[in-house]
Scaffold this active site. Structure first.
Site, PDB file in Angstrom:
ATOM      1  N   ARG A  71       0.838  -1.192   0.000  1.00  0.00           N
ATOM      2  CA  ARG A  71       0.000   0.000   0.000  1.00  0.00           C
ATOM      3  C   ARG A  71       0.875   1.244   0.000  1.00  0.00           C
ATOM      4  O   ARG A  71       2.092   1.155   0.079  1.00  0.00           O
ATOM      5  CB  ARG A  71      -0.994  -0.019   1.183  1.00  0.00           C
ATOM      6  CG  ARG A  71      -0.416  -0.639   2.406  1.00  0.00           C
ATOM      7  CD  ARG A  71      -0.158   0.148   3.645  1.00  0.00           C
ATOM      8  NE  ARG A  71      -0.234   1.551   3.577  1.00  0.00           N
ATOM      9  CZ  ARG A  71       0.818   2.336   3.711  1.00  0.00           C
ATOM     10  NH1 ARG A  71       2.032   1.825   3.871  1.00  0.00           N
ATOM     11  NH2 ARG A  71       0.695   3.620   3.679  1.00  0.00           N
ATOM     12  N   GLY A  72       0.198   2.425  -0.063  1.00  0.00           N
ATOM     13  CA  GLY A  72       0.929   3.671  -0.237  1.00  0.00           C
ATOM     14  C   GLY A  72       0.999   3.943  -1.731  1.00  0.00           C
ATOM     15  O   GLY A  72       1.363   3.035  -2.504  1.00  0.00           O
ATOM     16  N   ALA A  73       0.638   5.161  -2.134  1.00  0.00           N
ATOM     17  CA  ALA A  73       0.456   5.443  -3.565  1.00  0.00           C
ATOM     18  C   ALA A  73       1.652   5.029  -4.441  1.00  0.00           C
ATOM     19  O   ALA A  73       1.482   4.283  -5.415  1.00  0.00           O
ATOM     20  CB  ALA A  73       0.107   6.918  -3.746  1.00  0.00           C
TER      21      ALA A  73
ATOM     22  N   ARG B 230      -7.652  -0.307  -6.865  1.00  0.00           N
ATOM     23  CA  ARG B 230      -7.891   0.778  -5.892  1.00  0.00           C
ATOM     24  C   ARG B 230      -8.018   2.077  -6.685  1.00  0.00           C
ATOM     25  O   ARG B 230      -7.146   2.394  -7.495  1.00  0.00           O
ATOM     26  CB  ARG B 230      -6.743   0.885  -4.872  1.00  0.00           C
ATOM     27  CG  ARG B 230      -6.721  -0.263  -3.877  1.00  0.00           C
ATOM     28  CD  ARG B 230      -5.799   0.040  -2.703  1.00  0.00           C
ATOM     29  NE  ARG B 230      -6.438   0.887  -1.714  1.00  0.00           N
ATOM     30  CZ  ARG B 230      -5.775   1.446  -0.681  1.00  0.00           C
ATOM     31  NH1 ARG B 230      -4.481   1.265  -0.564  1.00  0.00           N
ATOM     32  NH2 ARG B 230      -6.413   2.179   0.209  1.00  0.00           N
TER      33      ARG B 230
ATOM     34  N   GLN C 207      -2.479   2.539   9.997  1.00  0.00           N
ATOM     35  CA  GLN C 207      -1.175   2.591   9.319  1.00  0.00           C
ATOM     36  C   GLN C 207      -0.153   3.372  10.150  1.00  0.00           C
ATOM     37  O   GLN C 207       1.048   3.101  10.072  1.00  0.00           O
ATOM     38  CB  GLN C 207      -1.313   3.243   7.934  1.00  0.00           C
ATOM     39  CG  GLN C 207      -2.006   2.386   6.892  1.00  0.00           C
ATOM     40  CD  GLN C 207      -3.497   2.639   6.848  1.00  0.00           C
ATOM     41  OE1 GLN C 207      -4.105   3.002   7.848  1.00  0.00           O
ATOM     42  NE2 GLN C 207      -4.108   2.440   5.692  1.00  0.00           N
TER      43      GLN C 207
ATOM     44  N   ASP D  16      -2.280  10.886  -2.203  1.00  0.00           N
ATOM     45  CA  ASP D  16      -2.595   9.815  -3.159  1.00  0.00           C
ATOM     46  C   ASP D  16      -2.960  10.355  -4.525  1.00  0.00           C
ATOM     47  O   ASP D  16      -2.849   9.652  -5.523  1.00  0.00           O
ATOM     48  CB  ASP D  16      -3.736   8.948  -2.623  1.00  0.00           C
ATOM     49  CG  ASP D  16      -3.226   8.059  -1.511  1.00  0.00           C
ATOM     50  OD1 ASP D  16      -3.059   8.557  -0.392  1.00  0.00           O
ATOM     51  OD2 ASP D  16      -2.948   6.873  -1.785  1.00  0.00           O
TER      52      ASP D  16
ATOM     53  N   ASN E 211      -5.642  12.380   0.553  1.00  0.00           N
ATOM     54  CA  ASN E 211      -4.744  11.538   1.349  1.00  0.00           C
ATOM     55  C   ASN E 211      -5.610  10.757   2.338  1.00  0.00           C
ATOM     56  O   ASN E 211      -6.833  10.917   2.386  1.00  0.00           O
ATOM     57  CB  ASN E 211      -3.698  12.397   2.069  1.00  0.00           C
ATOM     58  CG  ASN E 211      -2.597  11.543   2.672  1.00  0.00           C
ATOM     59  OD1 ASN E 211      -2.038  10.675   2.015  1.00  0.00           O
ATOM     60  ND2 ASN E 211      -2.281  11.757   3.939  1.00  0.00           N
ATOM     61  N   LYS E 212      -4.979   9.914   3.122  1.00  0.00           N
ATOM     62  CA  LYS E 212      -5.666   9.033   4.058  1.00  0.00           C
ATOM     63  C   LYS E 212      -6.722   9.782   4.870  1.00  0.00           C
ATOM     64  O   LYS E 212      -6.493  10.901   5.327  1.00  0.00           O
ATOM     65  CB  LYS E 212      -4.624   8.415   4.996  1.00  0.00           C
ATOM     66  CG  LYS E 212      -5.129   7.475   6.060  1.00  0.00           C
ATOM     67  CD  LYS E 212      -6.030   6.381   5.543  1.00  0.00           C
ATOM     68  CE  LYS E 212      -5.438   5.568   4.418  1.00  0.00           C
ATOM     69  NZ  LYS E 212      -6.434   4.794   3.644  1.00  0.00           N
TER      70      LYS E 212
HETATM   71  O1  MRU Z   1      -4.713   3.179   2.203  1.00  0.00           O
HETATM   72  P1  MRU Z   1      -3.237   3.399   2.147  1.00  0.00           P
HETATM   73  O2  MRU Z   1      -2.507   2.863   3.322  1.00  0.00           O
HETATM   74  O3  MRU Z   1      -2.650   2.933   0.829  1.00  0.00           O
HETATM   75  O4  MRU Z   1      -3.084   4.980   2.173  1.00  0.00           O
HETATM   76  C1  MRU Z   1      -1.808   5.542   2.065  1.00  0.00           C
HETATM   77  C2  MRU Z   1      -1.783   7.010   2.207  1.00  0.00           C
HETATM   78  O5  MRU Z   1      -2.802   7.650   2.350  1.00  0.00           O
HETATM   79  C3  MRU Z   1      -0.459   7.679   2.103  1.00  0.00           C
HETATM   80  O6  MRU Z   1      -0.425   8.818   2.885  1.00  0.00           O
HETATM   81  C4  MRU Z   1      -0.237   8.077   0.634  1.00  0.00           C
HETATM   82  O7  MRU Z   1      -0.377   6.966  -0.207  1.00  0.00           O
HETATM   83  C5  MRU Z   1       1.091   8.681   0.420  1.00  0.00           C
HETATM   84  S1  MRU Z   1       2.331   7.432   0.527  1.00  0.00           S
HETATM   85  C6  MRU Z   1       3.785   7.950   0.170  1.00  0.00           C
END
Ligand code: MRU
Length: 346
Positions: A45-47, A88, A195, A236, A246-247
């Site tokens: 996970r993470g963009a 996603r 997270q 994201d 973002n999250k």
């Molecule tokens: O749902 P996730 O854990 O994939 O969400 C991740 C985030 O929101 C991060 O802040 C975002 O992807 C930036 S990661 C460098």
């Protein structure tokens, strides 16, 4: 250094992030279905990390196609690519990585299917290395805005686990720590999937960075007590006006930072920008299973079974709440419509 994902030539090997911090287990993904499942269930996970995984997912997809007819091969590959993109919806890096592979092939198809497969592998490796380098440069730019003895608050996880390199927001924080500038990192736990608690705290511990884990509801009072000098988070998808998805919970942190006069920064590579979207309203927001709210990590039930829950995985922070966007092209400042256009040379 944390090994989040690697290409073994037979598989995409990922650290299963759903098991952290209790267990460090690697998984070898050898089918497209496994890659899609790993992305959907946040094993990876993470963009940026999703983008790199999807690029290798395209290699796995291409290897699974039997036809030696280039036109049929590309038609089948397009179908698999669309399935991968749908895994996603919010992080634009996934679509960006897959489309950059597909567009190249569709515009100038190679004569043989073997060349398609080897070309995709080459491009996936380039996307992987490119993200590692973008993170590095971003960290160098970002460290300049960190004051000495900084108390920094962050939300979700944006480090080694979320990218192919040192990270975005957490990468800046790690680089600032190397420069002796960090007094304390405050990690929001980041409900519902934690997270911050499971991953950011784990990374900070591994990197020996002083850190304190807080519940999301504690950030405002921490700011009022003057303990937070700045907030840095990732993104994201960023629209052309600077609105940043973002999250979930990030928007709330931005509102609190604004109220307390605390600078609020986003750190994201240019691959996270979506210039097709003029504003944040058009950013697709992933809605996840209600059980992620009703339960803690799919196990301990905390709300009645029959109670309806709402579970948007992301929110959008409007540009007027963002002090600057740290990218590999430098730190973009408001007005973002102008500075973003300049960074992309449009
Ligand atoms: O749902 P996730 O854990 O994939 O969400 C991740 C985030 O929101 C991060 O802040 C975002 O992807 C930036 S990661 C460098």
């Amino acid at each position: 250094m944390i090994r989040t994902l690697e290409w073994t030539n037979e598989s995409l090997r990922i650290l299963d992030q759903t098991l952290l911090p209790l267990e460090e287990r690697y998984l070898d993904l050898t089918t497209l279905d496994q890659v899609i499942e790993a992305i959907r269930s946040l094993r990876v996970r993470g963009a940026p990390a999703i983008g790199v995984s999807a690029a290798y997912g395209m290699v796995i997809a291409a290897r699974s196609i039997a036809s030696s007819d280039v036109t049929i091969f590309l038609k089948e590959l397009r179908e698999l690519a669309n399935r991968l993109i749908a895994a996603r919806p919010t992080a634009v890096n996934l679509e960006w990585a897959v489309e950059s592979i597909m567009i190249r092939l569709e515009e100038r198809p190679p004569e043989k299917t073997e060349a398609i497969v080897s070309g995709i592998l080459k491009q996936a490796m380039a996307i992987h290395e490119d993200d590692r380098q973008r993170c590095d440069v971003m960290a160098d730019h970002g460290v300049q805005i960190i004051p000495d003895k900084a108390g920094i608050l962050t939300h979700c996880n944006t480090g080694y686990l979320a990218t192919a390199g040192i990270g975005t927001a957490l990468g800046v924080i790690f680089r600032a720590h190397e420069a002796g500038k960090v007094s304390m990192v405050y990690a929001d736990e980041t409900r519902p999937l934690l997270q911050g608690a499971r991953l950011t705290a784990w990374e900070c511990a591994k990197m020996s960075v002083p850190h304190t884990l807080i519940c999301d509801s504690m950030a405002a009072v921490l700011m009022r007590q003057g303990k937070v000098d700045l907030v840095i988070v990732g993104a994201d998808r960023i629209a052309a006006d600077g609105s940043a998805a973002n999250k979930i919970g990030t928007y709330g942190v931005a509102v609190q930072a604004h109220h307390h006069n605390v600078p609020f920064y986003i750190a994201a590579p240019l691959s996270t920008f979506d210039l097709n979207l003029v504003s944040g309203e058009a950013i697709p927001i992933e809605e996840r299973n209600q059980d992620e709210v009703r339960r803690i990590m799919n196990t301990c039930q905390i709300g009645p079974e029959e109670t309806p829950c709402w579970n948007p995985a992301f929110d959008v922070t409007p540009p007027h709440l963002i002090s600057g966007i740290i990218t590999e092209a430098g730190i973009l400042k408001p007005p973002y419509a102008h500075s973003i256009a300049e960074a992309f040379d449009v």
